[in-house]
Scaffold this active site. Structure first.
Site, PDB file in Angstrom:
ATOM      1  N   ALA A  10     -72.585 -68.281  34.623  1.00 22.13           N
ATOM      2  CA  ALA A  10     -73.981 -68.444  35.074  1.00 22.13           C
ATOM      3  C   ALA A  10     -74.915 -67.624  34.192  1.00 22.13           C
ATOM      4  O   ALA A  10     -75.813 -66.944  34.679  1.00 22.13           O
ATOM      5  CB  ALA A  10     -74.106 -68.010  36.532  1.00 22.13           C
ATOM      6  N   SER A  12     -77.119 -67.722  30.230  1.00 19.80           N
ATOM      7  CA  SER A  12     -78.287 -68.462  29.730  1.00 19.80           C
ATOM      8  C   SER A  12     -78.057 -69.972  29.701  1.00 19.80           C
ATOM      9  O   SER A  12     -78.774 -70.738  30.346  1.00 19.80           O
ATOM     10  CB  SER A  12     -78.632 -67.975  28.325  1.00 19.80           C
ATOM     11  OG  SER A  12     -78.731 -66.580  28.308  1.00 19.80           O
ATOM     12  N   LEU A  13     -77.040 -70.403  28.953  1.00 21.98           N
ATOM     13  CA  LEU A  13     -76.844 -71.860  28.829  1.00 21.98           C
ATOM     14  C   LEU A  13     -76.310 -72.466  30.121  1.00 21.98           C
ATOM     15  O   LEU A  13     -76.692 -73.583  30.488  1.00 21.98           O
ATOM     16  CB  LEU A  13     -75.880 -72.184  27.684  1.00 21.98           C
ATOM     17  CG  LEU A  13     -76.449 -72.239  26.276  1.00 21.98           C
ATOM     18  CD1 LEU A  13     -75.520 -73.009  25.351  1.00 21.98           C
ATOM     19  CD2 LEU A  13     -77.846 -72.828  26.207  1.00 21.98           C
ATOM     20  N   GLY A  14     -75.436 -71.744  30.821  1.00 19.07           N
ATOM     21  CA  GLY A  14     -74.889 -72.263  32.087  1.00 19.07           C
ATOM     22  C   GLY A  14     -76.008 -72.542  33.081  1.00 19.07           C
ATOM     23  O   GLY A  14     -76.055 -73.591  33.735  1.00 19.07           O
ATOM     24  N   ALA A 131     -82.017 -70.246  25.140  1.00 14.44           N
ATOM     25  CA  ALA A 131     -82.368 -69.674  26.440  1.00 14.44           C
ATOM     26  C   ALA A 131     -81.915 -68.227  26.458  1.00 14.44           C
ATOM     27  O   ALA A 131     -80.991 -67.854  25.746  1.00 14.44           O
ATOM     28  CB  ALA A 131     -81.682 -70.453  27.557  1.00 14.44           C
ATOM     29  N   LYS A 184     -72.868 -75.485  11.369  1.00 10.53           N
ATOM     30  CA  LYS A 184     -73.580 -74.442  12.141  1.00 10.53           C
ATOM     31  C   LYS A 184     -72.939 -73.086  11.867  1.00 10.53           C
ATOM     32  O   LYS A 184     -73.635 -72.071  11.712  1.00 10.53           O
ATOM     33  CB  LYS A 184     -73.526 -74.810  13.628  1.00 10.53           C
ATOM     34  CG  LYS A 184     -74.145 -73.795  14.572  1.00 10.53           C
ATOM     35  CD  LYS A 184     -75.575 -74.154  14.892  1.00 10.53           C
ATOM     36  CE  LYS A 184     -76.365 -73.109  15.664  1.00 10.53           C
ATOM     37  NZ  LYS A 184     -75.722 -72.502  16.797  1.00 10.53           N
ATOM     38  N   ASN A 188     -74.810 -69.841  10.388  1.00 14.67           N
ATOM     39  CA  ASN A 188     -74.771 -68.563  11.099  1.00 14.67           C
ATOM     40  C   ASN A 188     -74.165 -67.456  10.225  1.00 14.67           C
ATOM     41  O   ASN A 188     -74.588 -66.311  10.282  1.00 14.67           O
ATOM     42  CB  ASN A 188     -73.979 -68.681  12.410  1.00 14.67           C
ATOM     43  CG  ASN A 188     -74.718 -69.451  13.491  1.00 14.67           C
ATOM     44  OD1 ASN A 188     -74.135 -69.916  14.450  1.00 14.67           O
ATOM     45  ND2 ASN A 188     -76.022 -69.609  13.351  1.00 14.67           N
TER      46      ASN A 188
HETATM   47  P1  NAD Z   1     -74.359 -65.513  28.420  1.00 18.47           P
HETATM   48  O1  NAD Z   1     -73.713 -64.199  28.103  1.00 18.47           O
HETATM   49  O2  NAD Z   1     -75.802 -65.548  28.773  1.00 18.47           O
HETATM   50  O3  NAD Z   1     -73.561 -66.214  29.603  1.00 18.47           O
HETATM   51  C1  NAD Z   1     -72.170 -66.208  29.712  1.00 18.47           C
HETATM   52  C2  NAD Z   1     -71.830 -66.066  31.176  1.00 18.47           C
HETATM   53  O4  NAD Z   1     -70.427 -66.290  31.351  1.00 18.47           O
HETATM   54  C3  NAD Z   1     -72.137 -64.669  31.724  1.00 18.47           C
HETATM   55  O5  NAD Z   1     -72.939 -64.812  32.883  1.00 18.47           O
HETATM   56  C4  NAD Z   1     -70.768 -64.115  32.077  1.00 18.47           C
HETATM   57  O6  NAD Z   1     -70.785 -63.245  33.194  1.00 18.47           O
HETATM   58  C5  NAD Z   1     -70.031 -65.411  32.380  1.00 18.47           C
HETATM   59  N1  NAD Z   1     -68.568 -65.270  32.393  1.00 18.47           N
HETATM   60  C6  NAD Z   1     -67.767 -64.722  31.446  1.00 18.47           C
HETATM   61  N2  NAD Z   1     -66.473 -64.729  31.852  1.00 18.47           N
HETATM   62  C7  NAD Z   1     -66.474 -65.302  33.085  1.00 18.47           C
HETATM   63  C8  NAD Z   1     -65.463 -65.567  34.035  1.00 18.47           C
HETATM   64  N3  NAD Z   1     -64.197 -65.240  33.807  1.00 18.47           N
HETATM   65  N4  NAD Z   1     -65.801 -66.182  35.188  1.00 18.47           N
HETATM   66  C9  NAD Z   1     -67.094 -66.493  35.452  1.00 18.47           C
HETATM   67  N5  NAD Z   1     -68.115 -66.246  34.591  1.00 18.47           N
HETATM   68  C10 NAD Z   1     -67.791 -65.651  33.428  1.00 18.47           C
HETATM   69  O7  NAD Z   1     -74.051 -66.450  27.175  1.00 18.47           O
HETATM   70  P2  NAD Z   1     -74.914 -67.684  26.630  1.00 18.47           P
HETATM   71  O8  NAD Z   1     -76.048 -67.156  25.835  1.00 18.47           O
HETATM   72  O9  NAD Z   1     -75.193 -68.652  27.732  1.00 18.47           O
HETATM   73  O10 NAD Z   1     -73.887 -68.297  25.575  1.00 18.47           O
HETATM   74  C11 NAD Z   1     -72.769 -69.092  25.939  1.00 18.47           C
HETATM   75  C12 NAD Z   1     -72.263 -69.761  24.660  1.00 18.47           C
HETATM   76  O11 NAD Z   1     -73.268 -70.673  24.204  1.00 18.47           O
HETATM   77  C13 NAD Z   1     -72.048 -68.778  23.499  1.00 18.47           C
HETATM   78  O12 NAD Z   1     -70.936 -69.152  22.739  1.00 18.47           O
HETATM   79  C14 NAD Z   1     -73.324 -68.891  22.690  1.00 18.47           C
HETATM   80  O13 NAD Z   1     -73.148 -68.564  21.309  1.00 18.47           O
HETATM   81  C15 NAD Z   1     -73.635 -70.373  22.852  1.00 18.47           C
HETATM   82  N6  NAD Z   1     -75.052 -70.701  22.662  1.00 18.47           N
HETATM   83  C16 NAD Z   1     -76.020 -70.016  23.348  1.00 18.47           C
HETATM   84  C17 NAD Z   1     -77.357 -70.352  23.168  1.00 18.47           C
HETATM   85  C18 NAD Z   1     -78.454 -69.632  23.905  1.00 18.47           C
HETATM   86  O14 NAD Z   1     -79.635 -69.889  23.634  1.00 18.47           O
HETATM   87  N7  NAD Z   1     -78.183 -68.748  24.836  1.00 18.47           N
HETATM   88  C19 NAD Z   1     -77.699 -71.396  22.285  1.00 18.47           C
HETATM   89  C20 NAD Z   1     -76.682 -72.084  21.613  1.00 18.47           C
HETATM   90  C21 NAD Z   1     -75.360 -71.727  21.810  1.00 18.47           C
HETATM   91  O1  KPL Z   2     -78.390 -70.272  15.179  1.00 19.22           O
HETATM   92  C1  KPL Z   2     -78.994 -69.321  14.783  1.00 19.22           C
HETATM   93  C2  KPL Z   2     -78.711 -68.022  15.453  1.00 19.22           C
HETATM   94  O2  KPL Z   2     -79.568 -67.133  15.470  1.00 19.22           O
HETATM   95  O3  KPL Z   2     -77.618 -67.906  15.995  1.00 19.22           O
HETATM   96  C3  KPL Z   2     -79.926 -69.445  13.616  1.00 19.22           C
HETATM   97  C4  KPL Z   2     -81.346 -69.437  14.079  1.00 19.22           C
HETATM   98  C5  KPL Z   2     -79.659 -70.767  12.908  1.00 19.22           C
HETATM   99  C6  KPL Z   2     -79.707 -68.374  12.607  1.00 19.22           C
HETATM  100  O4  KPL Z   2     -78.410 -68.425  12.099  1.00 19.22           O
END
Ligand code: NAD
Ligand code: KPL
Length: 305
Positions: A10, A12-14, A131, A184, A188
């Site tokens: 739960a 950012s992305l969740g 997010a 990607k 990165n």
């Molecule tokens: P986040 O840290 O905000 O959320 C992850 C959640 O998973 C946390 O709430 C954590 O408590 C939960 N979690 C971990 N282990 C758990 C378990 N065993 N049971 C229940 N919950 C558990 O992470 P995020 O930013 O949402 O990123 C998730 C993935 O998406 C990452 O790989 C990130 O690189 C990728 N991503 C994120 C974004 C973004 O904008 N946030 C964008 C693109 C890709």
């Molecule tokens: O995806 C990105 C990140 O910050 O993780 C960009 C903006 C492409 C930089 O690598």
């Protein structure tokens, strides 16, 4: 009756996915770590999403991993380093032909999960949506973008893409999802570690043009060698475009380090360096970058992986 979307994580992305699916009237269950987190979530009254300055709370039903309901579709929204263990604790609840949608950035965690669940259909995702968490159970939708989904083993798209359409989640089915993930990853690797080492916004890398170009050349060589020539095409041009277009932003790795959070280095630069070693490729600048980044993480008291 629609299949329930179980959402693991739960953060950012969740939250971003759960809120949009729920507001489209689709059945959603949020899987939280334990009873303490569930109690905290329930007292907050749901997930709050801030979008265009507007705040709305969605009372998505929460549960713990040991709930009894079978899982047919699981959106895995943890960090790459948590995905395998988080899924393992749900093993008893996964139906044999369960579908998993893996939102993790980088590479490596998806294969680890797929190897763990040989009967499951594992779909990989690559997203440009952005997010961030503003507090417990409260997320800001910061950057509109796109999510590509694909299945490296089966090219046929699942019917539930209609759910994403109904939920207003911009997406496309990709028949070359691995190429997208590699591309990607390369972007990165060329940008994120340097923003940590130089402590700058993405735009600050315009002052390190030569170093970025050298890394792009080595990354392109790696992609070719790993059977991903399409991901190598004009890599440097795209890296420069992204640096320019996101000049004012801090990279995700910079933000993790600034907030003293573990990074996903093992699934980005670590994965790239490991692949180079496997192919007996000598990529000195990429390897040196990894050493410098690990040193920086350790100096800050952060995990090296
Ligand atoms: P986040 O840290 O905000 O959320 C992850 C959640 O998973 C946390 O709430 C954590 O408590 C939960 N979690 C971990 N282990 C758990 C378990 N065993 N049971 C229940 N919950 C558990 O992470 P995020 O930013 O949402 O990123 C998730 C993935 O998406 C990452 O790989 C990130 O690189 C990728 N991503 C994120 C974004 C973004 O904008 N946030 C964008 C693109 C890709
Ligand atoms: O995806 C990105 C990140 O910050 O993780 C960009 C903006 C492409 C930089 O690598």
């Amino acid at each position: 009756m629609s299949t329930t979307w179980h959402i693991l994580g739960a953060g950012s992305l969740g939250t971003l996915w759960a809120a949009r699916l729920a507001r489209a009237g689709l059945p959603v269950r949020l899987i939280l770590r334990n009873q303490t987190r569930l109690a905290s979530y329930q007292s907050a009254g749901g997930l709050t999403l801030v979008e265009h300055g507007e705040t709305r709370t969605y009372p998505v039903i929460g549960e713990t991993p040991d709930s009894q309901e079978p899982i047919h579709r699981l959106l895995v929204a943890c960090k790459a380093y948590d995905a395998e263990a988080a899924i393992a604790q749900l093993q008893q609840r996964l139906v044999p032909n369960v579908e998993l949608i893996l939102l993790q950035n980088g590479l490596g965690s998806q294969d680890a999960v797929a190897a763990q669940l040989t009967q499951a259909r594992c779909l990989f995702a690559s997203s440009t949506e952005g997010a961030f968490r503003e507090g417990d159970w409260r997320v800001v939708f910061a950057g509109h973008g796109y999510t590509w989904l694909g299945d490296a083993a089966h090219p046929t798209p699942p019917l539930w893409l209609d759910d994403l359409h109904a939920a207003g989640i911009p997406h496309a089915w990709s028949t070359d999802i691995l190429t997208r993930l590699w591309r990607k990853l390369a972007l990165n690797c060329a940008i994120n570690p340097l923003t940590v080492l130089y402590q700058c916004r993405n735009g600050g890398l315009q002052d390190h043009h030569c170093e970025v170009a050298t890394l792009c050349a080595e990354l392109s060589e790696l992609l070719e060698c790993c059977g991903q020539p399409a991901a190598a095409l004009d890599l440097q041009d795209e890296v420069e475009r992204v640096i320019h277009a996101t000049a004012a932003n801090y990279s995700s790795m910079y933000q993790d380090v600034a907030n003293a959070r573990r990074t996903e280095i093992s699934y980005l630069l670590g994965y790239a360096c490991h692949a180079a070693t496997r192919h007996q490729l000598n990529l000195p600048h990429l390897q040196q970058l990894q050493v410098r980044l690990v040193d920086e993480l350790l100096a800050r008291g952060l995990p090296r992986d």
